[in-house]
Enzyme design. Structure first.
Site, PDB file in Angstrom:
ATOM      1  N   LYS A 152      52.791  63.626  25.561  1.00 28.54           N
ATOM      2  CA  LYS A 152      53.433  62.320  25.359  1.00 28.54           C
ATOM      3  C   LYS A 152      53.257  61.817  23.927  1.00 28.54           C
ATOM      4  O   LYS A 152      52.261  62.099  23.265  1.00 28.54           O
ATOM      5  CB  LYS A 152      52.860  61.289  26.346  1.00 28.54           C
ATOM      6  N   LYS A 187      61.172  65.821  26.005  1.00 23.91           N
ATOM      7  CA  LYS A 187      61.078  65.241  27.346  1.00 23.91           C
ATOM      8  C   LYS A 187      62.024  64.041  27.406  1.00 23.91           C
ATOM      9  O   LYS A 187      61.730  62.974  26.884  1.00 23.91           O
ATOM     10  CB  LYS A 187      59.641  64.814  27.653  1.00 23.91           C
ATOM     11  N   CYS A 202      48.676  31.935  54.578  1.00 21.59           N
ATOM     12  CA  CYS A 202      49.175  31.858  53.201  1.00 21.59           C
ATOM     13  C   CYS A 202      50.644  32.258  53.180  1.00 21.59           C
ATOM     14  O   CYS A 202      50.992  33.367  53.588  1.00 21.59           O
ATOM     15  CB  CYS A 202      48.372  32.784  52.300  1.00 21.59           C
ATOM     16  N   ALA A 221      52.541  53.888  28.890  1.00 24.81           N
ATOM     17  CA  ALA A 221      51.169  54.071  28.420  1.00 24.81           C
ATOM     18  C   ALA A 221      50.178  53.463  29.403  1.00 24.81           C
ATOM     19  O   ALA A 221      49.122  54.033  29.690  1.00 24.81           O
ATOM     20  CB  ALA A 221      51.003  53.449  27.036  1.00 24.81           C
ATOM     21  N   CYS A 246      43.708  29.800  45.903  1.00 21.67           N
ATOM     22  CA  CYS A 246      45.050  30.395  45.899  1.00 21.67           C
ATOM     23  C   CYS A 246      46.088  29.364  45.474  1.00 21.67           C
ATOM     24  O   CYS A 246      46.144  28.263  46.048  1.00 21.67           O
ATOM     25  CB  CYS A 246      45.367  30.919  47.301  1.00 21.67           C
TER      26      CYS A 246
END
Length: 680
Positions: free
Chosen positions: A321, A125, A437, A41, A413
Site C-alpha cells: 500500500k 492496485k 434507549c 489507513a 447517554c
C-alpha cells in the site's frame, strides 16, 4: 508494543473480540453499503493490530477472526450468486522490509534453497469494485461482485453495458472466469459529479464509491449512463490452464481482448519489485484512475497451488500500500452517536478540507481513550490523513499545548439519559439503558430482522421506525404480534392490502428461524454469526445453550467450545442471568421455535482427526504439511497424546515417535502421507 507492555490473555482476548466486531462492521459499510466511515489507513491499522495480536496469542484466535473473513455478505436487492472458486483478498504490506519478509515466507514455505530465484508479477492496485466475469464457450454468461468472497451479487445485465468488457471472445477455454476491478477514471468521475450536481442528484465522494454505486444499480440503464471501465488482474474457475505462469496467463487474457493494466511487469528480485513500486508511486498522480498500491504475485502457478491460502488471503500474493495523504484543519465539534449495543462513539466534525482530491468534514474518533491520547478539544488544529475513503483519521493534535477548555466525555447517554459506563478492561463507553434507549431499541430490532439474522423481507428501517413511533414495537417478540394491528396499518399512508399481507406473510415465514441466525439476531455482545454457529453446533438448541449458561460452572462449559473462549463465555452467562433478558427471550420463544443446528459440513475420513508431524520433512515445509492436514478437515497438533489419530514421521523423529509407538498411535512416512493427501 514493547515487551513490558504486552497484554495478558484476558486483555488480548477482549481486544481481539472488539477488533473482530469493529472490522466486520467496516467490511459491511465498505463492501455492501459503499459508504465507508473510516479511511483505508485507519482500516488497515485495525487489521494490522488484529494480525499482530493473533501472532502473539495464537491460542486466542477467534473463529470469526477478520483474518478468516473477507468482504461482507451481500444484502442488497440484486440476486445472490455463489462463486465457483472463492474470491480472495490480499494481505497488506506498508514497507520494503515487509515485502522482503513476504518473499522470505514464500521461500520458507516452499522449502527453497537461498539461491533459488522467486519471480513475481507487479501491477498497480486499482481502487475499484472487484468483479468476476464468467465466459462459457466464448460467451459472457455471468458477472458477479465479490460480496463476502463466497457469494456475490449478480450484475450481469449491468456489466453488459461496460464497453471495456467483450460479450464474446474467441480462442478461450470453454470455461473462463476473469476477475478484475470495475472502476471509473478521474476525469469521468469529475464529469459525472458535475452532471449529478446540475440534476440535483447524489454527489459521489470518490471514484471508487461512484463505480460501486453505478455497478450495483437495479436498473441497467442507469449503469449504462455511467462511464465505467474494467481491468483484469486474475481468474477464477478454468476448464483448462491458461499458462504456466501468472505473467503469461495475464498476457493470454489480454490477447482475448480483455483489458489488463499496461504497468503489469515480471520481476526477478525484491529489488526489481520495489523499483517498480517506486515507479508506479511516482506516476500515480498522472494515471487516469485511482490506485492505492502495488500488487505482487508469485509468478509460477504450480508454486501458487502449493502455497495455497491462509484464512482469507493467498500466501502467494501481497498488496504493497501507498502512504496515506495528509492535510491540516480545525476540529469544530464532537458529536456522540449511540450504536446498537449502546456504544457511545465520538465523531469529530471538521472544518471541510481537501485531501487527495476529496473534501472531508468528519472523522471517527473511536472512543474516549483516543480523544484523551490525542488531547483533543473543540477548536484544536489537527493533522488528518486519508488513503482513498471518505472519513480520515486524526494523526496529530497540532495545538494540544494551547490553553483551551478540556473535552469532557459524557457519562450519560445522549439519547435516553441512562448512565453510560465502561466495563472493566474495556475502552468503550456504553449506555446501560438497553431496550429503553430509543437508539438501541431501533438498532436492536433492525439487527434482529436484518439479512444476516432473521432476514424478514419488507420490514426495513423505515417501517421499524414507524412501528416504534406508533408504540407497536418494543421488543423482538412484538414483531410476531404486528398482525394484531392489521386494520390500523391498512389505514396508514403507503400501506395497501397487498403490501400489508406480504409483510405479515414474511413474518409468519420466520416462525421457525435458523438457530444460529436467531442467536445472532439477539444482539448479544461479541456473538457474531460464526460464534453463534459454533455455540449451536455444540449445544444444538437455544434452550440447551441457556441451560449451560445458567448451570453451575457454566462459564467453563461454554469456554470449552471451539472458537468461544472465556470472554464470550462470561458475556453469555451475564446475558442469560439478567432477568429482563430471560423475560424477553421467553416472550420471543412463545412466538417462534428456532430450528436445532444441523451441520452441513462434508464428512471425510480425516474430519475432526488430530495429526502430528515430526522429524525432518524432505518434500515440503512444516507449514505446507499443516495446511494439507487442515484441507483434509484435520487438526495439526504439536505434541502426541492419547487423542492423536496419526503421526507423520520423517528422518530424525525422536521422542514424539517413541511416544506414538507407546500409545499405539498409527505412524506413517512422509511418502505414505503424500498418498493419503492425493487419495482424500
Amino acid at each position: 508494543m514493547a515487551e513490558t507492555d504486552d497484554p495478558g490473555d484476558a486483555e488480548a482476548a477482549n481486544r481481539l473480540m472488539r477488533l473482530a466486531r469493529e472490522i466486520a462492521r467496516h467490511d459491511k459499510l465498505y463492501h455492501d453499503d459503499d459508504a465507508p466511515e473510516i479511511s483505508d489507513a485507519d482500516y488497515d491499522a485495525l487489521v494490522r493490530e488484529n494480525r499482530e495480536l493473533e501472532a502473539r496469542f495464537p491460542q486466542l484466535v477467534r473463529s470469526d477472526s477478520p483474518s478468516k473473513r473477507l468482504g461482507a455478505a451481500p444484502t442488497g436487492a440484486l440476486a445472490k450468486v455463489a462463486h465457483a472458486r472463492p474470491m480472495l483478498s490480499l494481505d497488506n504490506a506498508f514497507s520494503g522490509e515487509e515485502v522482503c519478509e513476504f518473499i522470505a515466507r514464500v521461500r520458507r514455505f516452499l522449502n527453497l534453497p537461498p539461491d533459488e530465484p522467486i519471480a513475481t508479477t507487479a501491477e498497480p492496485k486499482i481502487d475499484g469494485l472487484s468483479c468476476s466475469l464468467r465466459y462459457e464457450r466464448g460467451e459472457l454468461v455471468l458477472a458477479a461482485t465479490r460480496g463476502d468472497g463466497s457469494v456475490g451479487e449478480d450484475v450481469t445485465a449491468n456489466v453488459r453495458t461496460i464497453a471495456d468488457i467483450p460479450q464474446h471472445i474467441g480462442g478461450a477455454p470453454d470455461v473462463l472466469e476473469v476477475r478484475g476491478e470495475v472502476h471509473m477514471s478521474k476525469a469521468d468521475f469529475e464529469a459525472l459529479n458535475t452532471r449529478q450536481q446540475a440534476a440535483g442528484g447524489k454527489i459521489f465522494a470518490n471514484p471508487r464509491n461512484a463505480a460501486a454505486g453505478s455497478l450495483r444499480q437495479k436498473d441497467p440503464t442507469v449503469t449504462a449512463a455511467r462511464p465505467l471501465r474494467f481491468l483484469a488482474h486474475g481468474w477464477g474457475e478454468l476448464s483448462e490452464p491458461l499458462a504456466e505462469t501468472q505473467f503469461a496467463a495475464m498476457a493470454r487474457i489480454a490477447s482475448l481482448g480483455i483489458p489488463v493494466a499496461n504497468l503489469l511487469v515480471r520481476c526477478n528480485s525484491v529489488e526489481e519489485m520495489l523499483a517498480h513500486y517506486r515507479a508506479i508511486e511516482t506516476a500515480r498522480a498522472d494515471l487516469p484512475f485511482d490506485i492505492d498500491g502495488v500488487v505482487y504475485k508469485v509468478d509460477r502457478l504450480d508454486w501458487q497451488e502449493r502455497l495455497g491460502q491462509v484464512g482469507r488471503a493467498p500466501r502467494w500474493g501481497l498488496a504493497h500500500k501507498f502512504p496515506a495523504e495528509q492535510a491540516e484543519t480545525t476540529l469544530e465539534a464532537i458529536d456522540i452517536q449511540v450504536g446498537r449495543t449502546g456504544k457511545l462513539t465520538p465523531v469529530g466534525r471538521l472544518k471541510p478540507v481537501g485531501v487527495g482530491g476529496v473534501i472531508v468534514a468528519n472523522v471517527t474518533l473511536h472512543n474516549r481513550d483516543e480523544i484523551a491520547r490525542l488531547g483533543l478539544r473543540i477548536g484544536d488544529r489537527v493533522r488528518i490523513q486519508r488513503a482513498g475513503d471518505v472519513i480520515p483519521q486524526v494523526v496529530e493534535n497540532l495545538t494540544r499545548d494551547e490553553p483551551r477548555e478540556p473535552y469532557v466525555f459524557p457519562d450519560h447517554c445522549p439519547e435516553c439519559g441512562s448512565e453510560a459506563v465502561a466495563e472493566e478492561g474495556e475502552v468503550d463507553v456504553r449506555c446501560t439503558g438497553g431496550l429503553i434507549c430509543p437508539a438501541q431499541r431501533f438498532e436492536r430490532l433492525r439487527h434482529f430482522v436484518s439479512r444476516g439474522a432473521l432476514d424478514i423481507e419488507g420490514l426495513g428501517e423505515k417501517s421499524i421506525a414507524e412501528f416504534i413511533e406508533l408504540g407497536w414495537l418494543h421488543s423482538p417478540a412484538d414483531i410476531f404480534r404486528l398482525h394484531n394491528h392489521r386494520e390500523e396499518l391498512l389505514g396508514r399512508e403507503g400501506w395497501k392490502e397487498r403490501s400489508v399481507d406480504n409483510l405479515f406473510a414474511a413474518i409468519e415465514a420466520k416462525r421457525q428461524p435458523d438457530g444460529p441466525r436467531f442467536l445472532f439476531g439477539l444482539g448479544i455482545r461479541h456473538v457474531g454469526i460464526v460464534t453463534a454457529r459454533d455455540l449451536l453446533k455444540c449445544f444444538g438448541t437455544i434452550e440447551e445453550l441457556r441451560r449451560a449458561a445458567l448451570s453451575e460452572g457454566g462459564e467453563a462449559e461454554l469456554s470449552s467450545v471451539q472458537g468461544v473462549g472465556p470472554v464470550v463465555a462470561e458475556v453469555l452467562v451475564d446475558f442469560f442471568h439478567e432477568p429482563h433478558n430471560q423475560q424477553a427471550l421467553d416472550d420471543l420463544l412463545s412466538e417462534v421455535s428456532p430450528l436445532p443446528f444441523v451441520s452441513d459440513a462434508k464428512q471425510t475420513e480425516w474430519t475432526g482427526k488430530t495429526i502430528v508431524f515430526t522429524g525432518s520433512l524432505e518434500t515440503m515445509s512444516r507449514d505446507e504439511a499443516k495446511a494439507q492436514a487442515e484441507r483434509l478437515g484435520a487438526r495439526a497438533a504439536g505434541s502426541v497424546s492419547a487423542k492423536t489419530d496419526l503421526v507423520v514421521a520423517g528422518p530424525g523423529a525422536g521422542s514424539k515417535l517413541k511416544k506414538a509407538e507407546e500409545l499405539g498411535v498409527r505412524v506413517v512416512s512422509e511418502e505414505e502421507w503424500a498418498k493419503i493427501v492425493a487419495e482424500a
